[in-house]
Design an enzyme around this catalytic site. Sequence first.
Site, PDB file in Angstrom:
ATOM      1  CB  CYS A 109      14.893   1.752 -21.494  1.00  0.00           C
ATOM      2  SG  CYS A 109      13.446   2.034 -22.523  1.00  0.00           S
ATOM      3  CG  HIS A 252      15.513   5.043 -19.329  1.00  0.00           C
ATOM      4  ND1 HIS A 252      15.621   5.436 -20.650  1.00  0.00           N
ATOM      5  CD2 HIS A 252      14.305   4.433 -19.213  1.00  0.00           C
ATOM      6  CE1 HIS A 252      14.523   5.070 -21.292  1.00  0.00           C
ATOM      7  NE2 HIS A 252      13.713   4.471 -20.445  1.00  0.00           N
ATOM      8  CG  ASN A 282      11.289   5.913 -22.900  1.00  0.00           C
ATOM      9  OD1 ASN A 282      12.381   5.696 -23.415  1.00  0.00           O
ATOM     10  ND2 ASN A 282      10.699   5.055 -22.089  1.00  0.00           N
TER      11      ASN A 282
END
Length: 330
Positions: A109, A252, A282
């Site tokens: 990520c 993020h 996500n």
Amino acid sequence: MALVGCGSALPAARVSNTDLSQRVDTSDDWIRSRTGIAARRVASAAEPLTLLASQAAEAALAHAGWEAADLDLILLATSSPDDLFGTAPRIQAAIGASGAVAFDLTAACSGFLFALITAGQYIASGAVRRALVIGADQLSRWVDWDDRRTCVLFGDGAAAVAVEAAAPGTTDLLGFRMRSDGSRNACLTLAQTTETEPLLGDLEAQKGGFAPIQMNGQEVYKFAVREVPQILAELLEHTGTDPGALDWLLLHQANQRILDAVAERFSMPGERVLSNLAHYGNTSAATIPLMLDEAVKDGRVQPGHLLASSGFGAGLSWGAALLRWSGPQG
Ligand code: ACO
């Protein structure tokens, strides 16, 4: 380096929390209250990473007003490539950017932010004039759909940012910080499996494969709420930036509670913290450019705006960058 264009692409299928509760023992209320996620997109076999990433790349090219032939570099941040040897060259071929060198970069990520910083170094050195930085992931391929602790968190998506050499003495990458801590790798893995097959006599060969995502959610949560504010504080101090001067926090998108905790640390009002977790969950390396693209296209992020961005995740890895959005030139 100047940030001059963006684009994104998403799979068609939307899976709501209520849909998921038909598969695993969960509920819309549990997922929303713990994560802020309401739905995610899940790619079909007809939507490989190469296709979505190429669509995002073409949208970013169009937004920047560039031709594919203008590109010198394509950097693809991904942890779920179509080809372990590299998926960026497939994107290069799909969009017809024959003059660009194309390769993958993996940092989960944190991948998009690390790739953007990397592209910035090639541009700063003069080796590259125009680049596309793509964040794309399809972690739906790698979640255990029977594991309610992880399958509710992730979604698929792709987004790209067009960057080019800025006027001498100016840059939209105003500062950055990057960190890794492999001693905490076991907190979040998509690890190779250790199946063996007989080769010759006593000799066995390792058969390739990967186990589904394993995560210690509480450890990852503690890591994020400790390290992200710290690295952002270092970045702001290093660049002499007052948090009040920031137009946006672009983090993020892992968990709304993480976004809220970081915002609180810098006294950022909620409306200046970009969030689209509710719609997409996500999407790993795609979250930051996907969020940027949405906020640029709906007019929230304007040319000249200052953004503090942070990526964090498996590795463990984390980073931060102070960015200015220039937008399309001319
Ligand atoms: N539905 C219903 N119940 C659930 C679910 C679910 N989907 N998942 C877990 N539970 C249960 C657990 O079994 C547990 O029940 P028990 O007490 O009877 O054992 C209870 O809920 C609490 O579980 P916790 O794991 O303590 O829940 P927590 O409040 O920590 O929330 C979460 C879990 C949302 C995963 C949180 O820890 C988190 O967001 N962590 C960060 C995750 C993250 O951001 N990961 C991605 C990093 S980015 C990257 O690089 C990929």
